[in-house]
Design a protein around this motif. Sequence first.
Motif, PDB file in Angstrom:
ATOM      1  N   ILE A 275      10.607   0.779 -24.674  1.00 48.42           N
ATOM      2  CA  ILE A 275      10.232   1.194 -22.586  1.00 48.42           C
ATOM      3  C   ILE A 275       9.625   2.218 -22.462  1.00 48.42           C
ATOM      4  N   CYS A 276       9.944   3.176 -23.490  1.00 44.38           N
ATOM      5  CA  CYS A 276       8.845   4.125 -23.649  1.00 44.38           C
ATOM      6  C   CYS A 276       7.315   3.635 -23.827  1.00 44.38           C
ATOM      7  N   HIS A 277       7.686   2.714 -24.700  1.00 47.41           N
ATOM      8  CA  HIS A 277       5.890   2.748 -25.461  1.00 47.41           C
ATOM      9  C   HIS A 277       5.616   1.805 -24.247  1.00 47.41           C
ATOM     10  N   HIS A 278       5.726   1.533 -22.599  1.00 46.19           N
ATOM     11  CA  HIS A 278       5.343   1.300 -22.241  1.00 46.19           C
ATOM     12  C   HIS A 278       4.878   1.418 -20.544  1.00 46.19           C
ATOM     13  N   ARG A 279       5.065   2.591 -21.274  1.00 47.68           N
ATOM     14  CA  ARG A 279       5.103   3.999 -19.559  1.00 47.68           C
ATOM     15  C   ARG A 279       3.441   3.866 -19.004  1.00 47.68           C
ATOM     16  N   MET A 280       2.830   3.589 -20.227  1.00 49.89           N
ATOM     17  CA  MET A 280       1.483   4.299 -19.142  1.00 49.89           C
ATOM     18  C   MET A 280       1.156   3.436 -17.996  1.00 49.89           C
ATOM     19  N   LEU A 281      -0.011   3.047 -17.764  1.00 49.73           N
ATOM     20  CA  LEU A 281       0.125   2.271 -16.098  1.00 49.73           C
ATOM     21  C   LEU A 281      -2.165   2.023 -16.764  1.00 49.73           C
ATOM     22  N   HIS A 282      -2.319   0.894 -16.890  1.00 46.73           N
ATOM     23  CA  HIS A 282      -4.146   0.814 -16.656  1.00 46.73           C
ATOM     24  C   HIS A 282      -5.347   1.484 -15.597  1.00 46.73           C
ATOM     25  N   GLU A 283      -5.720   2.379 -16.198  1.00 52.36           N
ATOM     26  CA  GLU A 283      -6.382   3.017 -16.079  1.00 52.36           C
ATOM     27  C   GLU A 283      -7.289   2.804 -14.468  1.00 52.36           C
ATOM     28  N   GLN A 284      -7.282   1.858 -14.429  1.00 53.78           N
ATOM     29  CA  GLN A 284      -7.792   0.938 -12.845  1.00 53.78           C
ATOM     30  C   GLN A 284      -6.185   1.610 -11.386  1.00 53.78           C
ATOM     31  N   ILE A 285      -5.453   1.724 -12.578  1.00 51.19           N
ATOM     32  CA  ILE A 285      -4.735   1.436 -11.339  1.00 51.19           C
ATOM     33  C   ILE A 285      -4.803   3.668 -10.688  1.00 51.19           C
TER      34      ILE A 285
ATOM     35  N   HIS B 183       2.976   7.582   2.633  1.00 55.06           N
ATOM     36  CA  HIS B 183       4.306   7.927   2.105  1.00 55.06           C
ATOM     37  C   HIS B 183       4.258   6.737   0.546  1.00 55.06           C
ATOM     38  N   PRO B 184       4.779   7.431   0.165  1.00 52.60           N
ATOM     39  CA  PRO B 184       5.024   7.397  -0.890  1.00 52.60           C
ATOM     40  C   PRO B 184       5.514   5.605  -1.641  1.00 52.60           C
ATOM     41  N   MET B 185       6.719   5.984  -0.641  1.00 55.27           N
ATOM     42  CA  MET B 185       7.000   4.430  -0.603  1.00 55.27           C
ATOM     43  C   MET B 185       5.718   3.317  -0.662  1.00 55.27           C
ATOM     44  N   GLY B 186       5.281   3.398   0.236  1.00 54.27           N
ATOM     45  CA  GLY B 186       4.056   2.276   0.807  1.00 54.27           C
ATOM     46  C   GLY B 186       3.195   2.630  -0.668  1.00 54.27           C
ATOM     47  N   ILE B 187       2.984   3.590  -0.973  1.00 55.99           N
ATOM     48  CA  ILE B 187       1.777   3.712  -1.952  1.00 55.99           C
ATOM     49  C   ILE B 187       3.014   2.547  -3.807  1.00 55.99           C
ATOM     50  N   LEU B 188       3.898   2.991  -4.027  1.00 57.53           N
ATOM     51  CA  LEU B 188       4.981   2.217  -4.614  1.00 57.53           C
ATOM     52  C   LEU B 188       4.129   0.500  -4.176  1.00 57.53           C
ATOM     53  N   VAL B 189       4.962   0.289  -3.149  1.00 57.73           N
ATOM     54  CA  VAL B 189       5.024  -1.473  -3.065  1.00 57.73           C
ATOM     55  C   VAL B 189       3.470  -1.953  -2.921  1.00 57.73           C
ATOM     56  N   GLY B 190       2.753  -1.158  -3.158  1.00 59.81           N
ATOM     57  CA  GLY B 190       1.079  -1.730  -2.857  1.00 59.81           C
ATOM     58  C   GLY B 190       1.218  -1.191  -4.617  1.00 59.81           C
ATOM     59  N   THR B 191       1.000  -0.742  -5.415  1.00 55.53           N
ATOM     60  CA  THR B 191       0.627  -0.469  -6.308  1.00 55.53           C
ATOM     61  C   THR B 191       1.562  -1.250  -7.789  1.00 55.53           C
ATOM     62  N   VAL B 192       3.203  -1.840  -7.354  1.00 55.71           N
ATOM     63  CA  VAL B 192       3.613  -2.353  -7.946  1.00 55.71           C
ATOM     64  C   VAL B 192       3.514  -3.835  -8.494  1.00 55.71           C
ATOM     65  N   ALA B 193       2.902  -3.894  -6.699  1.00 58.50           N
ATOM     66  CA  ALA B 193       2.314  -5.458  -6.566  1.00 58.50           C
ATOM     67  C   ALA B 193       0.928  -5.956  -7.020  1.00 58.50           C
ATOM     68  N   ALA B 194       0.349  -4.757  -6.868  1.00 55.64           N
ATOM     69  CA  ALA B 194      -0.784  -4.631  -7.815  1.00 55.64           C
ATOM     70  C   ALA B 194      -1.137  -4.993  -9.505  1.00 55.64           C
ATOM     71  N   LEU B 195      -0.108  -4.245  -9.760  1.00 49.79           N
ATOM     72  CA  LEU B 195       0.038  -4.312 -11.582  1.00 49.79           C
ATOM     73  C   LEU B 195       0.000  -6.118 -11.895  1.00 49.79           C
ATOM     74  N   SER B 196       0.698  -7.008 -10.972  1.00 49.79           N
ATOM     75  CA  SER B 196       1.158  -8.132 -10.708  1.00 49.79           C
ATOM     76  C   SER B 196      -0.149  -8.959 -11.218  1.00 49.79           C
ATOM     77  N   THR B 197      -1.649  -8.496 -11.413  1.00 48.65           N
ATOM     78  CA  THR B 197      -2.655  -9.062 -11.217  1.00 48.65           C
ATOM     79  C   THR B 197      -3.171  -8.144 -12.995  1.00 48.65           C
ATOM     80  N   PHE B 198      -2.576  -7.324 -13.587  1.00 47.84           N
ATOM     81  CA  PHE B 198      -3.051  -6.988 -14.642  1.00 47.84           C
ATOM     82  C   PHE B 198      -2.835  -8.336 -16.084  1.00 47.84           C
ATOM     83  N   TYR B 199      -1.312  -9.113 -15.319  1.00 49.34           N
ATOM     84  CA  TYR B 199      -0.754  -9.568 -16.804  1.00 49.34           C
ATOM     85  C   TYR B 199      -1.084 -10.422 -16.448  1.00 49.34           C
TER      86      TYR B 199
END
Length: 434
Positions: free
Chosen positions: A117-127, A139-155
Motif C-alpha cells: 500500500i505504501c508503494h502505491h501512494r503516489m499519483l500520476h503527475e497528470q492528476i 467541494h473536496p468530495m466533488g473533486i474526489l469523485v471526479g479524480t478517482v474516476a479519472a484514475l481509471s484512464t491511467f491503467y
Amino acid sequence: MSDTVTIIDNRTGKQYELPISYGTYPHYGASIEALALRKIKVDDDDFGLLSYDPGFTNTAACSSTITFLDGERGILRYRGYPIEELAANNSFLDVAYLLSKGELPDPAASESWADQICHHRMLHEQIKKFMDGFHHTAHPMGILVGTVAALSTFYPEVKEVRDAETRTLEIFRLIAKMPTLAAFAYRHSQGLPYAYPDDDLSYVGNFLSMMFKMTEQKYRPDPVLERVLDVIFTLHADHEQNCSTSSVRSVGSSLADPFVAVAAGCAALYGPLHGGANEQVLRMLREIGSKKKIPEYIERVKEGEVRLMGFGHRVYKNYDPRARILKELAPEVFSVTGSNPLLDIALELERIALEDDYFVDRHLYPNVDFYSGIIYQAMGFPVAMFPVLFAIPRTSGWLSQWQEMLEDEEFRISRPRQVYTGEDQRKKNALAAA
Ligand code: CMC
C-alpha cells in the motif's frame, strides 16, 4: 415443522410452498427467494408476483461473509470480530486486510500488505492537472469523485476485473491513493502546494502529513491523534449493504472497473443522508450555538422542519456501537487539541433527545456521524473534508464487497424490477395526427 412458508393466493385459491434459506443465524436473515414469488400467477399470461420494496428496506440483495450488523441489538462485527475489539487492538490497515481476505494478517503478512500500500501512494503527475482544473471553492468530495474516476484512464489493465491478480493490484492502488487524492483536494482548495507521500509514516500518519505539512522538513504527527484517526478509519471501514456499498456493487456488477465503481460509492456517500451527515452535524451544532437553544431546536425537529443530523439509522434501532466508541475517544483528542465547545452542545442534545418520546418511540439514537465531526474539527480538518474522511477508509470495505461480488457463484448484473403505474398504450398522438 418444515423450513418453508405457505402462501395462499386468494385470487385463485392456489397454495404455494416456498423454501426458507438461512444465513449464519436462524433468527436473523431467514429469507425466501424473491424469484419464487413469480410462480404465483392468476393464469399462464400473468407475469407472476413481484416483491415491492422502495428503498430496499427488507430485501437482501446478496449473501456476504464480510460484515454482520444487528441493528436491534447494536452489534457490528467484521468477519466475526466485534468492532470494539478491532478498534482497541488492530490497526486500520490490518482491518482492511481482514475485510479483504477474511483473516487478520500475521506479522509478516501485515508488513507485506502495508508495504504494498505504501508503494502505491503516489499519483500520476497528470492528476495534479485535473486537480488544478477545479475551482478553488470546489467541494473536496466533488473533486474526489471526479479524480478517482479519472484514475481509471491511467491503467488500461483495470478493465480486467475477472482477473484475480489485477483485482489485487487495483485494491492496493485504490486503498493507497485515496488519502493522496483526498489530501491533494484539500491543498488545492487552500491554495497550498501539494505535499507528497512520506514513506516513513504510517497510513494515517502519512495522510496527516499530506494534509497539514507546511514548511518543516519532516511532519511528525501527534501520536494520540494518529492513533485516534486510525481507530476512526477502522470504525468506518465497512457497514454491509448501505447506500454507497450498494452503489459500488451495482456499478461493479456491469463489470465496470473498480475506479469508476469506487467513484460511484463516493458519489453516493456524498449525500447528507449518508456520509455527508457528519458535515451537517457540525453545521447543525453551530446553528444551535448554545445549550439553552437546544429545546427550541428539538421542537423544530419534532415539527418536521429539520432533521436531527447524526441521529437515526435505517438498520440501527439501538445505540450505534461506532458512536459509543467515538464518544469515548473524544476526551483523548481534546486532551491534545483543547476542548471543543460544540461537544458540550452535542452531549446535552443527545441527553435531551434520548429522553424525549419523539426519539424514543422512533428508536432514534446517535449514529457514527454524531461525534465524528466534532473530533475531526478538533483535529483541524475543515468541515468540507468530513465526508472525504469517511470515503478513505470505506474504500477498503467497498473493494472487499466488490471482490466478493465478482467471486460469487450467484453473481448477476444488478437490475431491479419496477411496478409500472403510468399510462396504458395511448390512442394515436393527436399532434402527430394533425
Ligand atoms: N431526525 C428526526 N426525525 C427522524 C430522523 C432524524 N435524524 N431520522 C428519522 N426520523 C424519523 C422520521 O421522520 C420518521 O418519522 P415518522 O415515522 O413520524 O414519519 C421515522 O423517524 C423513520 O424515519 P425514516 O426516514 O423512515 O428512516 P430511514 O431508515 O428511511 O432513514 C436515515 C434513515 C439515516 C436516512 C434517517 O434516520 C436520517 O435522515 N438521519 C439523519 C441523517 C444522518 O445522520 N445520516 C447518517 C446515517 S449513519 C452514517 C451512514 O452510514 O451513512
